[in-house]
Write a protein that holds these residues in place. Structure first.
Motif, PDB file in Angstrom:
ATOM      1  N   ALA A 111       0.914  -1.341  -0.001  1.00 32.98           N
ATOM      2  CA  ALA A 111      -0.138  -0.430   0.027  1.00 32.98           C
ATOM      3  C   ALA A 111       0.824   1.591  -0.531  1.00 32.98           C
ATOM      4  O   ALA A 111       0.737   2.263  -0.131  1.00 32.98           O
ATOM      5  CB  ALA A 111      -1.003  -0.224   1.208  1.00 32.98           C
ATOM      6  N   GLY A 112       1.672   1.673   0.589  1.00 29.10           N
ATOM      7  CA  GLY A 112       2.929   2.287   0.730  1.00 29.10           C
ATOM      8  C   GLY A 112       4.063   2.786  -0.668  1.00 29.10           C
ATOM      9  O   GLY A 112       4.238   3.871  -0.477  1.00 29.10           O
ATOM     10  N   MET A 113       3.560   1.349  -1.437  1.00 25.38           N
ATOM     11  CA  MET A 113       4.761   1.048  -2.583  1.00 25.38           C
ATOM     12  C   MET A 113       3.779   2.463  -3.820  1.00 25.38           C
ATOM     13  O   MET A 113       3.979   2.809  -4.696  1.00 25.38           O
ATOM     14  CB  MET A 113       5.105   0.572  -3.138  1.00 25.38           C
ATOM     15  N   ILE A 114       2.477   1.868  -3.843  1.00 26.24           N
ATOM     16  CA  ILE A 114       1.634   1.925  -4.632  1.00 26.24           C
ATOM     17  C   ILE A 114       0.281   2.347  -4.751  1.00 26.24           C
ATOM     18  O   ILE A 114      -0.519   3.447  -5.853  1.00 26.24           O
ATOM     19  CB  ILE A 114       1.127   0.599  -5.351  1.00 26.24           C
ATOM     20  N   SER A 115      -0.281   2.297  -3.238  1.00 21.54           N
ATOM     21  CA  SER A 115      -1.619   3.434  -3.354  1.00 21.54           C
ATOM     22  C   SER A 115      -1.257   5.014  -3.250  1.00 21.54           C
ATOM     23  O   SER A 115      -2.399   5.739  -4.546  1.00 21.54           O
ATOM     24  CB  SER A 115      -2.344   3.042  -1.828  1.00 21.54           C
ATOM     25  N   PRO A 116       0.049   5.917  -3.365  1.00 20.23           N
ATOM     26  CA  PRO A 116      -0.140   7.007  -3.834  1.00 20.23           C
ATOM     27  C   PRO A 116      -0.534   6.922  -5.451  1.00 20.23           C
ATOM     28  O   PRO A 116      -1.217   7.845  -5.632  1.00 20.23           O
ATOM     29  CB  PRO A 116       1.357   7.522  -3.303  1.00 20.23           C
ATOM     30  N   TRP A 117       0.427   6.350  -6.062  1.00 17.08           N
ATOM     31  CA  TRP A 117       0.016   6.056  -7.757  1.00 17.08           C
ATOM     32  C   TRP A 117      -1.122   6.237  -7.789  1.00 17.08           C
ATOM     33  O   TRP A 117      -1.985   6.924  -9.045  1.00 17.08           O
ATOM     34  CB  TRP A 117       0.736   5.174  -8.725  1.00 17.08           C
ATOM     35  N   VAL A 118      -2.227   5.047  -6.813  1.00 13.36           N
ATOM     36  CA  VAL A 118      -3.762   4.795  -7.415  1.00 13.36           C
ATOM     37  C   VAL A 118      -4.452   6.352  -7.238  1.00 13.36           C
ATOM     38  O   VAL A 118      -5.135   6.655  -8.084  1.00 13.36           O
ATOM     39  CB  VAL A 118      -3.927   3.600  -6.770  1.00 13.36           C
ATOM     40  N   ASN A 119      -3.979   7.275  -5.845  1.00  8.03           N
ATOM     41  CA  ASN A 119      -4.679   8.233  -6.070  1.00  8.03           C
ATOM     42  C   ASN A 119      -4.873   9.556  -6.402  1.00  8.03           C
ATOM     43  O   ASN A 119      -5.510   9.936  -6.849  1.00  8.03           O
ATOM     44  CB  ASN A 119      -4.244   8.392  -4.170  1.00  8.03           C
ATOM     45  N   TYR A 120      -3.509   8.895  -7.404  1.00  9.18           N
ATOM     46  CA  TYR A 120      -2.858  10.909  -8.119  1.00  9.18           C
ATOM     47  C   TYR A 120      -3.681  10.284  -9.739  1.00  9.18           C
ATOM     48  O   TYR A 120      -3.826  10.909  -9.919  1.00  9.18           O
ATOM     49  CB  TYR A 120      -1.422  10.343  -7.475  1.00  9.18           C
ATOM     50  N   LEU A 121      -3.691   9.197 -10.172  1.00  9.76           N
ATOM     51  CA  LEU A 121      -4.294   9.115 -11.007  1.00  9.76           C
ATOM     52  C   LEU A 121      -5.754   8.104 -10.779  1.00  9.76           C
ATOM     53  O   LEU A 121      -6.265   9.238 -11.782  1.00  9.76           O
ATOM     54  CB  LEU A 121      -3.526   7.583 -11.390  1.00  9.76           C
ATOM     55  N   GLY A 122      -6.208   8.943  -9.676  1.00  5.57           N
ATOM     56  CA  GLY A 122      -7.779   8.306  -9.721  1.00  5.57           C
ATOM     57  C   GLY A 122      -8.170   9.804 -10.295  1.00  5.57           C
ATOM     58  O   GLY A 122      -9.367   9.510 -11.067  1.00  5.57           O
ATOM     59  N   PRO A 123      -8.361  10.523  -9.830  1.00 12.14           N
ATOM     60  CA  PRO A 123      -9.258  11.907 -10.344  1.00 12.14           C
ATOM     61  C   PRO A 123      -8.907  12.204 -11.578  1.00 12.14           C
ATOM     62  O   PRO A 123      -9.492  13.397 -12.391  1.00 12.14           O
ATOM     63  CB  PRO A 123      -8.378  13.161  -9.184  1.00 12.14           C
ATOM     64  N   ALA A 124      -7.386  11.555 -12.477  1.00 12.09           N
ATOM     65  CA  ALA A 124      -6.694  12.091 -14.041  1.00 12.09           C
ATOM     66  C   ALA A 124      -8.022  11.952 -14.164  1.00 12.09           C
ATOM     67  O   ALA A 124      -8.409  11.065 -14.559  1.00 12.09           O
ATOM     68  CB  ALA A 124      -5.480  12.004 -13.721  1.00 12.09           C
ATOM     69  N   PRO A 125      -8.469  12.465 -16.081  1.00 12.25           N
ATOM     70  CA  PRO A 125      -9.192  12.307 -17.128  1.00 12.25           C
ATOM     71  C   PRO A 125      -8.423  10.843 -17.653  1.00 12.25           C
ATOM     72  O   PRO A 125      -6.814  11.103 -18.508  1.00 12.25           O
ATOM     73  CB  PRO A 125      -9.036  13.285 -17.606  1.00 12.25           C
TER      74      PRO A 125
END
Length: 260
Positions: A100-114
């Motif tokens: 979660a520490g390694m990958i979840s930031p990417w998910v949280n950043y890419l989630g709102p992206a169009p």
């Protein structure tokens, strides 16, 4: 004679339903007034009656249904892939702090992206056929599901896991007996958003580059200035999306009712 003790029946039509109907009629009246006002070119804002007549003509045309079937196939396929991937990845995130520490930031950043920004990559990988549209729908549906699943995992009481480990439960048993039952509510709620963005992603991909589908049909009507036909397909697409969203809501309510 004693008075009846039966319960007083509630109103047949709720106030919320009345407000919704009145709002819908108001929007229709404003649109029809704008169409008849002469302020807009008639071809750009056609009468709603013309649009409705064109919609029924579209439904009566056999040429419409291959486009409808293509879009529904892409949306449903992408939705299923996105949901399965989202739930699986969300459970992995929630069960491992390291991952979660390694990958979840990417998910949280890419989630709102169009997600449309990924379309050129998907076209290169999957081609211009159905594959890229399914991938677009899956990518769109993936993020709301994985975020909801991860958030739900963080709210599972630790005592559940301790009890499962006390009984030497395997990883598969923990997932099926602890994680999934606890995730039903947040994950089912995310399905409503996921099916909506899967529709959006598919239609955008079809509009950009496709030879079949409702998005392709919409952009073709626009290119040839067949405006009533364009509005008719848009209206049918909107009705499909509303029906899919309502189905997800009904399914979520049914599952929650069965759990209690």
């Amino acid at each position: 004679m004693s008075a009846s003790t039966g319960a007083v029946p509630g109103p047949i039509i709720s106030r919320v339903t009345v407000i919704r109907v009145v709002t819908l009629l108001a929007v229709w009246a404003i649109y029809e007034a704008a169409s008849r006002s002469g302020l807009f070119f008639e071809g750009v804002v056609p009468s709603s009656f013309v649009v409705l007549r064109t919609m029924f003509e579209t439904l009566a045309s056999p040429e419409f249904y291959p486009h409808l079937f293509r879009t529904l196939t892409e949306v449903v396929s992408g939705f299923v892939v996105g949901v399965v991937a989202g739930v699986s990845v969300g459970i992995v995130f929630g069960s491992s702090r390291l991952i979660a520490g390694m990958i979840s930031p990417w998910v949280n950043y890419l989630g709102p992206a169009p997600k449309i920004i990924f379309l050129p990559i998907l076209l290169l990988v999957f081609g211009v056929g159905m594959g890229s549209k399914v991938a677009m729908a899956a990518l769109s549906a993936f993020f709301p599901v994985v975020i909801a699943t991860h958030a739900g995992m963080r709210h599972i009481p630790p005592v559940y896991l301790r009890v499962a480990k006390t009984f030497n439960a395997s990883w598969h048993q923990i997932v099926t007996k602890v994680y999934i039952p606890a995730l039903v509510a947040p994950v089912m709620t995310s399905f409503r958003l996921a099916i909506g963005v899967a529709f959006i992603g598919t239609l955008l991909a079809e509009i950009k580059l496709s030879n079949q589908g409702l998005g392709y049909l919409i952009i073709q009507h626009y290119n040839f200035l067949r405006i009533p036909e364009m509005y008719a397909v848009l209206l049918l697409t909107f009705m499909l999306a509303v029906a899919a969203n309502a189905s997800m809501g009904w399914l979520a309510d049914r599952v929650e009712h069965e759990r209690h």
